[in-house]
Design an enzyme around this catalytic site. Structure first.
Site, PDB file in Angstrom:
ATOM      1  N   HIS A 141       0.823  -1.214   0.000  1.00 46.40           N
ATOM      2  CA  HIS A 141       0.000   0.000   0.000  1.00 46.40           C
ATOM      3  C   HIS A 141       0.857   1.263   0.000  1.00 46.40           C
ATOM      4  CE1 HIS A 141       0.688   1.111   4.242  1.00 46.40           C
ATOM      5  NE2 HIS A 141       0.622  -0.189   4.514  1.00 46.40           N
ATOM      6  N   CYS A 159       2.549  -4.754   6.964  1.00 48.45           N
ATOM      7  CA  CYS A 159       2.335  -4.490   5.544  1.00 48.45           C
ATOM      8  C   CYS A 159       3.596  -3.943   4.899  1.00 48.45           C
ATOM      9  CB  CYS A 159       1.185  -3.511   5.361  1.00 48.45           C
ATOM     10  SG  CYS A 159      -0.430  -4.195   5.829  1.00 48.45           S
TER      11      CYS A 159
END
Length: 223
Positions: free
Chosen positions: A183, A199
């Site tokens: 992301h 992440c």
């Protein structure tokens, strides 16, 4: 005699005025020219300049915050993985998108801090521009103030303050959501560091570029 005196006075007066003028030239403060600043690197501006046409205009990346080693570039890269595969090198904080003919597009990334690392082989099941963020229950248990962004409450709306940034790519193993994402982030200084909750984060300009290149279903290898 008067004529001579008049001429002498006039000459003396002229010399006196000239002296004043010269004296004025030697003492007047002349402003120095403004220093000429070097032009910004055109390649950096092209890759990391502002994105005003986005639904939420993305500001330019500060070159002082993104080290040259972590800036997007195409490199020679030999691997047994098929073109289109995403490889995350957690030791060196790089993400590679494998291309044909022995090259790859390389991006600098931020990774999970100690205790939140993830590794393995999976696939990018789907991807979303300007996604809603819904923290998993485990994160809410650690940080109860995030309850307002839970799935029950509709998550956090897209925007520059959203932790997923401008794009998100969702990592699944089989049909199971790993809850890990590739992301975007506005926190440029986090690239090259282990700071996330697991992440893989890229600056918004890089995740936009990656998003446009990666096909849904692409394999991802994190090691």
């Amino acid at each position: 005699m008067k004529t001579v005196m008049t001429r002498r006075k006039m000459l003396a007066g002229s010399l006196s005025m000239a002296g004043l003028t010269l004296a004025g030239c030697t003492t007047r403060q002349v402003p120095l020219p403004e220093p000429v600043l070097p032009l910004a690197d055109p390649a950096f501006q092209l890759a990391y300049g502002p994105r005003p046409s986005e639904p939420f205009p993305v500001p330019a990346v500060d070159p002082a915050e993104l080290k040259p080693a972590f800036r997007r570039q195409r490199i020679s890269y030999l691997t047994g993985e098929a073109p289109g595969t995403v490889i995350v090198d957690t030791r060196n904080f790089y993400l590679y998108l494998v291309e044909p003919s022995g090259t790859a597009m390389r991006y600098g990334v931020g990774l999970g801090r100690q205790g939140f690392e993830w590794s393995g082989r999976a696939r990018i099941a789907w991807k979303r521009p300007w996604p809603t963020w819904t923290p998993p229950d485990e994160m809410i248990a650690r940080e109860p103030h995030l309850e307002k962004y839970s799935a029950r409450n509709g998550g956090m709306a897209p925007g520059l303050d959203n932790p997923l940034g401008a794009r998100a790519l969702y990592i699944f193993q089989g049909k199971v959501d790993t809850l890990y994402r590739l992301h975007g982030t506005a926190e440029t200084a986090s690239i090259g560091r282990a700071v996330s909750s697991g992440c893989v984060r890229l600056v918004n300009q890089d995740v936009i570029d990656l998003f446009d290149r990666v096909r849904p279903g692409a394999e991802i290898v994190v090691s």
